[in-house]
Write an enzyme that holds these catalytic residues in place. Structure first.
Site, short mmCIF file in Angstrom:
data_model
loop_
_atom_site.label_atom_id
_atom_site.label_comp_id
_atom_site.label_asym_id
_atom_site.label_seq_id
_atom_site.Cartn_x
_atom_site.Cartn_y
_atom_site.Cartn_z
N GLU A 402 0.63 53.13 53.87
CA GLU A 402 -0.59 53.92 53.85
C GLU A 402 -0.81 54.54 55.22
O GLU A 402 -0.75 53.84 56.24
CB GLU A 402 -1.74 52.98 53.49
CG GLU A 402 -3.14 53.50 53.64
CD GLU A 402 -4.16 52.39 53.44
OE1 GLU A 402 -5.10 52.32 54.25
OE2 GLU A 402 -3.99 51.59 52.49
N HIS A 487 -4.87 42.15 51.05
CA HIS A 487 -4.51 42.15 49.63
C HIS A 487 -4.04 40.78 49.15
O HIS A 487 -2.88 40.63 48.75
CB HIS A 487 -3.40 43.17 49.37
CG HIS A 487 -3.72 44.58 49.77
ND1 HIS A 487 -2.75 45.52 50.06
CD2 HIS A 487 -4.90 45.21 49.90
CE1 HIS A 487 -3.33 46.66 50.37
NE2 HIS A 487 -4.64 46.50 50.28
N ASN A 525 -1.45 49.33 46.80
CA ASN A 525 -2.78 48.71 46.88
C ASN A 525 -3.13 48.16 45.50
O ASN A 525 -2.95 48.82 44.49
CB ASN A 525 -3.81 49.75 47.32
CG ASN A 525 -3.39 50.46 48.59
OD1 ASN A 525 -2.37 51.14 48.62
ND2 ASN A 525 -4.17 50.32 49.64
#
Length: 546
Positions: A402, A487, A525
């Site tokens: 990202e 996460h 994600n």
């Protein structure tokens, strides 16, 4: 049993056989796009549950899985009580805003800490964390051996504090994520349903290419291309129309006002604006904020006894409550659910949970890194806090990166990245009788595999651009942020700790409905996958009971 009887200690509702009432209602309503029927405030139905209450369905947690379950159960005619450890986040502070911003964190920023613990905790090698009052703030930095796990605290869970990147994994990668789940069903039914419910959308290209606020992302896109890596625009749950109005100066700034990690006041479509108000609008859902569940065990008269502590904003226990529930849904997030289940099994409240409970936990391969760009590649003093794309090298190098903002209000010539890597290591939660706490067996050394995978992208870009890594953002002379995860995944893996739909089969009426079901990695994600899986599982549970 009606919604009005949820606090009646003597009431007995659903059969232990399953959620059978109103199945047609939930299946018909499940295709609702955008959940635009309601924008009710969470404050409208956030009344603390009464001691001695009996409820049909009790959901522990208000994040993605819990919010999906609450909506679909309520649409099926089932009264739902949601228990949330964090605050309601519906009351402005002294500055007139509910949430604080990234560069001015105050007591609202962190959960029961007296000093911030920011993921980027240094600048030019100088520590930038600051003292704050102890408070039930929005971001929990929970420390385990070798890793800090960042989690959202409040009604809406992780949706309050994440970057909002609503990424659906590539279908060819799905078999490695959830091997027991039919990919065709997920990609034809449940991913589209989740994305519609979450309100996901891609940044408008005509605006992206010219706005100052995404110069950092355009630099990331250009440099990825020059090194031969695909740059992928990915959906986000931010209101892009609102962000363009922020840019035009016609509305209060939110993502363009350094708001995200500690909550976003205006433009972000967190669960507070999607699934949760839709659930509340049914009239069958109540939410109890600042309540922490401590025990779940079979009740003598059927169903389950649930013990919980009501907290004040300093984290003190105000009162302990005992309630009963016909059904209990564990949706406290990967860490919260796993810790509670391991503790209940190993202290005898739920002794028949199987030995897979606590297993299969991973960090989604999270690694952060910064690069120092050449002077002709400035990333901009204006940076939106909302990322909108990433660099894909999953197939060849095991990494998706990202392109993240560093929105501190000055030019840094820095590119910052959060990488998701195919790190194979999995940890276990275990009950520590000596400390009366749950431990996690993660090892810091395991992050090296993720670093190697991330380097498959960034070594190449540095070589192409003639640039170097920044070593001043995560410590003095520290290149990689390898001590965190945004996460957390696993700990009650689908079709191992549970059946293939999240039922804890040793205890009819107990379910897992969150990221604990996913074994450690989603390749991107994870919150869209968590939402879609919850849509799949709760539909099956309502239709078939169990």
């Amino acid at each position: 049993m009606s919604a009005t009887s949820r606090h009646d200690p003597g009431a007995r509702g659903l059969s232990r056989r399953g959620f059978l009432a109103g199945t047609g209602t939930v299946l018909g309503a499940a295709a609702l796009g955008g959940l635009s029927a309601s924008r009710a405030s969470a404050a409208q139905r956030s009344t603390p549950i009464s001691n001695g209450a009996h409820v049909q369905a009790l959901i522990i947690g208000t994040g993605y899985g819990g919010s999906v379950a609450a909506l679909r159960l309520a649409q099926a005619g089932i009264a739902v009580e949601m228990i949330e450890m964090g605050m309601a986040w519906d009351t402005p502070g002294s500055d007139g805003k509910i949430f604080c911003n990234l560069t001015s964190p105050d007591q609202r920023s962190f959960w029961l800490r007296t000093q911030t613990k920011q993921p980027v905790g240094y600048f030019l090698g100088i520590p930038i964390d600051r003292a704050i009052p102890n408070y039930t703030g929005i971001l929990d930095a929970e420390d385990f051996a070798g890793i800090t796990v960042y989690q959202g605290r409040g009604i809406g869970g992780g949706s309050l504090v994440n970057g909002g990147m609503a990424v659906t994994p590539k279908q060819e990668n799905f078999g490695a994520i959830l091997p027991s789940v039919n990919p065709a069903e997920m990609y034809n039914v449940y991913y589209p349903r989740a994305n519609a419910g979450l309100g996901a959308g891609v940044v408008p290209q005509s605006w992206f290419t010219k706005t100052d606020w995404y110069q950092f992302a355009r630099v990331g896109q250009k440099q990825a291309g020059r090194s031969g890596f695909p740059f992928q625009f990915v959906p986000d749950v931010y209101d892009w129309n609102y962000m363009q109005q922020e840019d035009a100066g016609t509305v209060p700034k939110s993502a363009l006002g350094q708001e995200l990690l500690y909550g976003n006041n205006y433009g972000k479509k967190s669960l507070q604006k999607t699934y949760i108000p839709a659930a509340l609008a049914t009239g069958k859902v109540n939410i109890s904020p600042l309540h922490k569940v401590t025990s779940v065990s079979p009740a003598s008269g059927g169903g389950y006894t649930v013990l919980m502590n009501q907290l004040d904003t300093s984290g003190n226990v105000v009162v302990t409550k005992e309630v009963t529930a016909d059904k209990v849904v564990f949706a406290a997030g990967s860490v919260g659910t796993s810790k509670l289940l391991v503790q209940m099994r190993d202290t005898g409240q739920l002794p028949h949970l199987n030995d897979q409970v606590g297993q299969g936990w991973g960090d989604n391969g999270n690694i952060m890194v910064g690069r120092a760009n050449q002077i002709w590649d400035p990333t901009g003093s204006k940076q939106s806090t909302v990322p909108c794309g990433g660099i894909d090298n999953w197939t060849k190098g095991g990494a998706f990166a990202e392109v993240a903002p560093l929105p501190i209000g000055i030019e840094t010539w820095a590119s910052l990245y959060l990488s998701i890597t195919k790190n194979p290591h999995r940890a276990q939660f275990t009950w520590n009788a000596a400390t009366q706490k749950v431990d996690l067996s993660w090892q810091l050394a395991w992050k090296q595999d993720g670093i190697t995978m991330a380097k498959s992208i960034f070594d190449k870009i540095n070589s192409t651009e003639g640039t170097i890594y920044r070593t001043d953002l995560f410590g003095s002379y520290k290149t990689w942020q390898d001590q965190l995860t945004y996460h957390p995944l696993g700990g009650a893996v689908l079709n191992q700790a549970t059946d293939n739909y999240g039922r804890l089969t040793a205890y009819p009426g107990l379910y897992v409905m969150d990221g604990a079901l996913i074994p450690g990695n989603t390749s991107v994600n994870p919150f869209v996958t968590i939402t879609a899986l919850a849509e799949r599982n709760i539909e099956n549970i309502i239709a078939n009971g169990g």
